[in-house]
Design a protein around this motif. Structure first.
Motif, PDB file in Angstrom:
ATOM      1  N   LEU A   1       0.942  -1.207   0.030  1.00  0.00           N
ATOM      2  CA  LEU A   1       0.040  -0.139   0.032  1.00  0.00           C
ATOM      3  C   LEU A   1       0.936   1.168   0.269  1.00  0.00           C
ATOM      4  O   LEU A   1       0.526   2.111  -0.670  1.00  0.00           O
TER       5      LEU A   1
ATOM      6  N   ILE B   1       2.053   1.563  -3.527  1.00  0.00           N
ATOM      7  CA  ILE B   1       1.146   2.202  -4.456  1.00  0.00           C
ATOM      8  C   ILE B   1       0.834   3.910  -4.088  1.00  0.00           C
ATOM      9  O   ILE B   1       0.780   4.615  -5.128  1.00  0.00           O
ATOM     10  N   GLY B   2       0.883   4.227  -2.885  1.00  0.00           N
ATOM     11  CA  GLY B   2       0.878   5.597  -2.545  1.00  0.00           C
ATOM     12  C   GLY B   2       2.151   6.530  -3.072  1.00  0.00           C
ATOM     13  O   GLY B   2       1.801   7.400  -3.525  1.00  0.00           O
TER      14      GLY B   2
ATOM     15  N   GLU C   1      -4.951  10.782  -3.925  1.00  0.00           N
ATOM     16  CA  GLU C   1      -4.818   9.270  -3.738  1.00  0.00           C
ATOM     17  C   GLU C   1      -3.518   8.567  -2.985  1.00  0.00           C
ATOM     18  O   GLU C   1      -3.676   7.577  -2.512  1.00  0.00           O
TER      19      GLU C   1
ATOM     20  N   THR D   1      -4.547   8.725   0.744  1.00  0.00           N
ATOM     21  CA  THR D   1      -5.581   7.514   0.822  1.00  0.00           C
ATOM     22  C   THR D   1      -4.638   6.262   1.129  1.00  0.00           C
ATOM     23  O   THR D   1      -4.903   5.607   2.053  1.00  0.00           O
ATOM     24  N   HIS D   2      -3.916   6.086   0.180  1.00  0.00           N
ATOM     25  CA  HIS D   2      -3.023   4.960   0.188  1.00  0.00           C
ATOM     26  C   HIS D   2      -2.060   4.975   1.322  1.00  0.00           C
ATOM     27  O   HIS D   2      -1.874   3.767   2.201  1.00  0.00           O
TER      28      HIS D   2
ATOM     29  N   GLU E   1      -4.132   4.108   4.389  1.00  0.00           N
ATOM     30  CA  GLU E   1      -4.331   2.374   4.447  1.00  0.00           C
ATOM     31  C   GLU E   1      -3.186   1.707   4.701  1.00  0.00           C
ATOM     32  O   GLU E   1      -3.405   0.546   5.613  1.00  0.00           O
TER      33      GLU E   1
END
Length: 112
Positions: A65, A68-69, A80, A83-84, A87
């Motif tokens: 994660l 991905i961020g 976005e 958000t990652h 998470e």
């Protein structure tokens, strides 16, 4: 140049049913994927981590994660990315080495 080696590692791990190592190989393949393929490659690694029957393999979720961020951050999509990162922080909080992982997660959130 490392891609074939990571692909071989993935195949060997899958054949041996070593989920932790398979997710690790997917994670490494995602890190070296082209920018156009990075999100799909990370999504594949994340799916493998989240659905693994081996609890140790599921510990990859927070790192993936975060990665991905980073991809979203590289694209300039900071909402976005955040958000990652958040998470990832949540996923890290459940791990045995949560203190160390939370330091990384907090840093990533703070960088936004």
């Amino acid at each position: 140049a490392a891609a074939p080696w990571f692909a071989r590692a993935l195949t060997a791990a899958e054949e041996a049913r070593l989920e932790y190592l398979a997710v690790d190989a997917l994670h490494m393949l995602a890190l070296i994927a082209s920018p156009a393929d990075a999100l799909d490659a990370h999504a594949r690694a994340l799916q493998a981590a989240r659905t693994a029957s081996d609890p140790y393999a599921r510990t990859w979720e927070a790192s993936i994660l975060t990665n991905i961020g980073m991809v979203y951050g590289d694209q300039g999509d900071w909402p976005e990315a955040l958000t990652h990162f958040e998470e990832a922080r949540s996923a890290a909080s459940t791990l045995p080495d949560a203190v160390e992982r939370l330091l990384v997660a907090d840093w990533m959130v703070a960088c936004i």
